[in-house]
Design an enzyme around this catalytic site. Structure first.
Site, PDB file in Angstrom:
ATOM      1  N   CYS A 115      12.631 -51.237  76.095  1.00  0.00           N
ATOM      2  CA  CYS A 115      13.024 -52.642  76.194  1.00  0.00           C
ATOM      3  C   CYS A 115      11.805 -53.518  76.482  1.00  0.00           C
ATOM      4  O   CYS A 115      11.591 -54.547  75.827  1.00  0.00           O
ATOM      5  CB  CYS A 115      14.082 -52.813  77.281  1.00  0.00           C
ATOM      6  SG  CYS A 115      14.830 -54.449  77.328  1.00  0.00           S
ATOM      7  N   CYS A 116      10.987 -53.116  77.444  1.00  0.00           N
ATOM      8  CA  CYS A 116       9.777 -53.870  77.765  1.00  0.00           C
ATOM      9  C   CYS A 116       8.830 -53.928  76.571  1.00  0.00           C
ATOM     10  O   CYS A 116       8.215 -54.966  76.307  1.00  0.00           O
ATOM     11  CB  CYS A 116       9.057 -53.243  78.957  1.00  0.00           C
ATOM     12  SG  CYS A 116       9.785 -53.616  80.560  1.00  0.00           S
ATOM     13  N   CYS A 198      12.125 -60.300  84.289  1.00  0.00           N
ATOM     14  CA  CYS A 198      13.388 -60.521  83.595  1.00  0.00           C
ATOM     15  C   CYS A 198      14.552 -60.408  84.588  1.00  0.00           C
ATOM     16  O   CYS A 198      14.530 -59.589  85.507  1.00  0.00           O
ATOM     17  CB  CYS A 198      13.563 -59.487  82.482  1.00  0.00           C
ATOM     18  SG  CYS A 198      12.448 -59.749  81.079  1.00  0.00           S
ATOM     19  N   CYS A 201      16.248 -56.991  85.615  1.00  0.00           N
ATOM     20  CA  CYS A 201      15.387 -55.985  86.242  1.00  0.00           C
ATOM     21  C   CYS A 201      14.633 -56.520  87.453  1.00  0.00           C
ATOM     22  O   CYS A 201      13.667 -55.902  87.899  1.00  0.00           O
ATOM     23  CB  CYS A 201      14.395 -55.441  85.214  1.00  0.00           C
ATOM     24  SG  CYS A 201      15.167 -54.681  83.771  1.00  0.00           S
ATOM     25  N   CYS A 220       5.308 -53.309  83.168  1.00  0.00           N
ATOM     26  CA  CYS A 220       6.017 -53.444  81.895  1.00  0.00           C
ATOM     27  C   CYS A 220       5.215 -52.896  80.718  1.00  0.00           C
ATOM     28  O   CYS A 220       5.760 -52.656  79.637  1.00  0.00           O
ATOM     29  CB  CYS A 220       6.363 -54.916  81.631  1.00  0.00           C
ATOM     30  SG  CYS A 220       4.922 -55.984  81.453  1.00  0.00           S
TER      31      CYS A 220
END
Length: 223
Positions: A115-116, A198, A201, A220
């Protein structure tokens, strides 16, 4: 070209160690001009403020992941309205809805590294591509993984010079600069979030403890 840039970066890192942040950023501005870009997370606008006092043609890039707090987007908009510098919002190729459709809902839970990479690292890489050097507001005091940051270094993966003008700053140094120059600050920093990423998180917490809380993840991948 890359070898020469690396040599310049490492020499400057040695020569500028211990110099004031303004001198370090000023070196980068003088050395690279509009081939320099500044990355901003919009926790506060210290580095943007410092840059805007030097030149108005060097861009600032913000990675708009689609998962930010409303307060972070509001801070970005306030920075764009306040400072006479170009502001680039770098976005992922997939929207959050599109990512959910391709990779499953809430990828940040099932594979936070992917995702990162998709929502932060790749968009920033694309945004940095035209430039020879980039600066970021990372500080040694933020975490153990950043304890050895050089004020000027070589970003081997991207083939660029990387500048950390605030590397030696403490939280007190940041607060002092904010107060002296009336710098824009993300309101979340006054609401228990000492590090802002984000929304899914990030939790309230001291230092970076609220980032990816309950996991072994600490970065990240951007830095």
């Amino acid at each position: 070209m890359a070898t020469a840039l690396k040599t310049r970066a490492l020499r400057a890192g040695d020569e500028l160690e211990g110099a004031p942040a303004e001198e370090i950023l000023g070196w980068a501005v003088e050395e690279f001009g509009p081939r320099l870009v500044v990355a901003a997370s919009m926790a506060e606008a210290v580095l943007v403020d410092m840059l805007a006092r030097m030149r108005s043609d060097i861009p600032v890039v913000f990675v708009d992941t689609g998962y930010h707090f409303a307060e972070t987007i509001g801070t970005r908009d306030a920075v764009a309205a306040t400072y006479d510098v170009p502001l680039i919002s770098a976005r992922p190729q997939l929207t959050v809805v599109g990512q959910d459709a391709v990779h499953g809902r809430d990828l940040f839970r099932t594979d936070p590294d992917l995702c990162c990479r998709m929502r932060k690292v790749i968009p920033l890489d694309r945004a940095l591509a035209p430039y020879r050097a980039w600066a970021a507001g990372s500080r040694r005091a933020e975490s153990a993984s950043r304890a050895n940051l050089r004020v000027v270094d070589w970003d081997a993966r991207r083939g660029k010079v990387k500048i950390h003008p605030l590397a030696a700053w403490t939280e007190a140094d940041v607060e002092r600069y904010v107060a002296e120059h009336n710098v824009i600050v993300n309101p979340l920093l006054s609401d228990g979030y000492e590090s802002v990423g984000c929304r899914p998180c990030t939790q309230r917490g001291a230092g970076r403890a609220g980032r990816w809380a309950g996991t072994t993840k600490t970065e990240c991948g951007i830095h």
